[in-house]
Design a protein around this motif. Sequence first.
Motif, PDB file in Angstrom:
ATOM      1  N   SER A  70      14.538  12.770  -5.055  1.00  0.00           N
ATOM      2  CA  SER A  70      15.907  12.611  -5.309  1.00  0.00           C
ATOM      3  C   SER A  70      16.778  12.481  -3.975  1.00  0.00           C
ATOM      4  N   MET A  71      16.455  13.264  -3.161  1.00  0.00           N
ATOM      5  CA  MET A  71      17.382  13.412  -2.006  1.00  0.00           C
ATOM      6  C   MET A  71      17.120  12.631  -0.843  1.00  0.00           C
ATOM      7  N   LEU A  72      15.979  12.441  -0.701  1.00  0.00           N
ATOM      8  CA  LEU A  72      15.527  11.624   0.620  1.00  0.00           C
ATOM      9  C   LEU A  72      14.439  10.517   0.019  1.00  0.00           C
ATOM     10  N   SER A  73      14.054   9.498   0.911  1.00  0.00           N
ATOM     11  CA  SER A  73      13.092   8.563   0.649  1.00  0.00           C
ATOM     12  C   SER A  73      11.825   8.800   1.767  1.00  0.00           C
ATOM     13  N   LEU A  74      10.919   9.687   1.320  1.00  0.00           N
ATOM     14  CA  LEU A  74       9.755   9.880   2.203  1.00  0.00           C
ATOM     15  C   LEU A  74       8.948   8.932   2.310  1.00  0.00           C
ATOM     16  N   ASP A  75       9.112   7.748   3.148  1.00  0.00           N
ATOM     17  CA  ASP A  75       8.572   6.484   3.072  1.00  0.00           C
ATOM     18  C   ASP A  75       7.010   6.573   3.643  1.00  0.00           C
ATOM     19  N   TYR A  76       6.802   7.666   4.641  1.00  0.00           N
ATOM     20  CA  TYR A  76       5.471   7.702   5.190  1.00  0.00           C
ATOM     21  C   TYR A  76       5.364   9.278   5.506  1.00  0.00           C
ATOM     22  N   ASP A  77       4.224   9.804   5.007  1.00  0.00           N
ATOM     23  CA  ASP A  77       3.595  11.096   5.436  1.00  0.00           C
ATOM     24  C   ASP A  77       2.187  11.122   4.980  1.00  0.00           C
ATOM     25  N   ASP A  78       1.326  11.060   5.801  1.00  0.00           N
ATOM     26  CA  ASP A  78      -0.260  10.916   5.584  1.00  0.00           C
ATOM     27  C   ASP A  78      -0.743  11.995   4.811  1.00  0.00           C
ATOM     28  N   THR A  79       0.037  13.071   5.013  1.00  0.00           N
ATOM     29  CA  THR A  79      -0.665  14.107   4.035  1.00  0.00           C
ATOM     30  C   THR A  79      -0.226  14.243   2.631  1.00  0.00           C
ATOM     31  N   LEU A  80       1.128  13.626   2.467  1.00  0.00           N
ATOM     32  CA  LEU A  80       1.612  13.862   1.237  1.00  0.00           C
ATOM     33  C   LEU A  80       1.579  12.544   0.054  1.00  0.00           C
ATOM     34  N   MET A  81       1.453  11.236   0.970  1.00  0.00           N
ATOM     35  CA  MET A  81       1.654  10.120   0.367  1.00  0.00           C
ATOM     36  C   MET A  81       0.259   9.915  -0.453  1.00  0.00           C
ATOM     37  N   ALA A  82       0.292   9.013  -1.525  1.00  0.00           N
ATOM     38  CA  ALA A  82      -0.714   8.555  -2.390  1.00  0.00           C
ATOM     39  C   ALA A  82      -1.739   7.508  -1.506  1.00  0.00           C
ATOM     40  N   ALA A  83      -1.025   6.597  -0.701  1.00  0.00           N
ATOM     41  CA  ALA A  83      -1.736   5.671   0.079  1.00  0.00           C
ATOM     42  C   ALA A  83      -2.502   6.203   1.260  1.00  0.00           C
ATOM     43  N   ALA A  84      -3.404   5.360   1.503  1.00  0.00           N
ATOM     44  CA  ALA A  84      -4.366   5.669   2.760  1.00  0.00           C
ATOM     45  C   ALA A  84      -4.826   4.542   3.407  1.00  0.00           C
ATOM     46  N   GLY A  85      -5.340   4.568   4.831  1.00  0.00           N
ATOM     47  CA  GLY A  85      -5.708   3.601   5.199  1.00  0.00           C
ATOM     48  C   GLY A  85      -4.809   2.304   5.963  1.00  0.00           C
ATOM     49  N   HIS A  86      -5.167   1.163   5.777  1.00  0.00           N
ATOM     50  CA  HIS A  86      -4.268   0.070   6.100  1.00  0.00           C
ATOM     51  C   HIS A  86      -2.970   0.021   5.032  1.00  0.00           C
ATOM     52  N   GLN A  87      -2.940   0.431   4.065  1.00  0.00           N
ATOM     53  CA  GLN A  87      -1.866   0.692   2.877  1.00  0.00           C
ATOM     54  C   GLN A  87      -0.741   1.589   3.681  1.00  0.00           C
ATOM     55  N   ALA A  88      -1.158   2.651   3.965  1.00  0.00           N
ATOM     56  CA  ALA A  88      -0.416   3.608   4.561  1.00  0.00           C
ATOM     57  C   ALA A  88       0.363   3.333   5.788  1.00  0.00           C
ATOM     58  N   GLU A  89      -0.484   2.822   6.901  1.00  0.00           N
ATOM     59  CA  GLU A  89      -0.072   2.035   8.114  1.00  0.00           C
ATOM     60  C   GLU A  89       1.099   0.903   7.986  1.00  0.00           C
ATOM     61  N   ALA A  90       0.797   0.205   6.824  1.00  0.00           N
ATOM     62  CA  ALA A  90       1.763  -0.915   6.460  1.00  0.00           C
ATOM     63  C   ALA A  90       2.876  -0.348   5.908  1.00  0.00           C
ATOM     64  N   ALA A  91       2.963   0.843   5.143  1.00  0.00           N
ATOM     65  CA  ALA A  91       4.213   1.473   4.863  1.00  0.00           C
ATOM     66  C   ALA A  91       5.000   1.885   6.060  1.00  0.00           C
ATOM     67  N   LEU A  92       4.282   2.627   6.962  1.00  0.00           N
ATOM     68  CA  LEU A  92       4.998   3.033   8.260  1.00  0.00           C
ATOM     69  C   LEU A  92       5.836   1.872   8.870  1.00  0.00           C
ATOM     70  N   GLU A  93       5.183   0.857   9.120  1.00  0.00           N
ATOM     71  CA  GLU A  93       5.696  -0.320   9.882  1.00  0.00           C
ATOM     72  C   GLU A  93       6.744  -1.011   9.023  1.00  0.00           C
ATOM     73  N   ASP A  94       6.578  -0.884   7.853  1.00  0.00           N
ATOM     74  CA  ASP A  94       7.519  -1.635   6.835  1.00  0.00           C
ATOM     75  C   ASP A  94       8.860  -0.955   7.138  1.00  0.00           C
ATOM     76  N   THR A  95       8.686   0.356   7.016  1.00  0.00           N
ATOM     77  CA  THR A  95       9.974   1.248   7.105  1.00  0.00           C
ATOM     78  C   THR A  95      10.674   1.184   8.195  1.00  0.00           C
ATOM     79  N   ILE A  96       9.790   0.996   9.485  1.00  0.00           N
ATOM     80  CA  ILE A  96      10.379   0.895  10.782  1.00  0.00           C
ATOM     81  C   ILE A  96      11.141  -0.419  10.970  1.00  0.00           C
ATOM     82  N   GLN A  97      10.665  -1.443  10.400  1.00  0.00           N
ATOM     83  CA  GLN A  97      11.099  -2.648  10.556  1.00  0.00           C
ATOM     84  C   GLN A  97      12.322  -3.056   9.707  1.00  0.00           C
ATOM     85  N   LYS A  98      12.333  -2.486   8.585  1.00  0.00           N
ATOM     86  CA  LYS A  98      13.506  -2.615   7.413  1.00  0.00           C
ATOM     87  C   LYS A  98      14.537  -1.751   7.643  1.00  0.00           C
TER      88      LYS A  98
END
Length: 208
Positions: free
Chosen positions: A83-111
Amino acid sequence: MSHIETFYEVMRRQGITRRSFMKYCSLTAAALGLSPAYVPQIANAMENKPRTPVLWLHGLECTCCSESFIRSAHPLVKDVVLSMLSLDYDDTLMAAAGHQAEAALEDTIQKYKGEYILAVEGNPPLNEDGMFCIIGGKPFVDQLKHAAKHAKAIIAWGSCASWGCVQAARPNPTQATPIHKVITDKPIIKVPGCPPIAEVMTGVITYM
């Protein structure tokens, strides 16, 4: 820059009705000891204040900072993350892994250039071009520099990120180094401890 969701938008997306939202604002006012006259102001803030995108990176460390963070009771970490923030990437807590996780990281940086907070747990090794810590096929020090370039500010979680800790002790064969020795052009908030106190971590990230 892309639109960043507000608290209200997140609540509505999770199925909360407008009526329930206004009740929530009323209860918030009561909990803060405010009169009912403040309810519209609270609702307005919830409707307009964007949640902060956060990228959480992991370098050389034991993950004790994350272990501490998820045990916070005031506020509960689920409330911070959902609710308080948008944790867009944390390879320990996020469900995604591999290419999906790295894509989420890059997507947030660019957006969200210039709008996101970069939280760093652990530190980068500089010896042998950073090859002692590889994330997504690349040296962590490169990932750190890339993510920090467009960050609004950086949080250095724990003793590792703040001042080096065990892996930076002599003879330090990997040349592990604290974050501020690598990133010198961004504000860095240091939250030392091994691990830091859970409520201090949630308090810092919620305040920001």
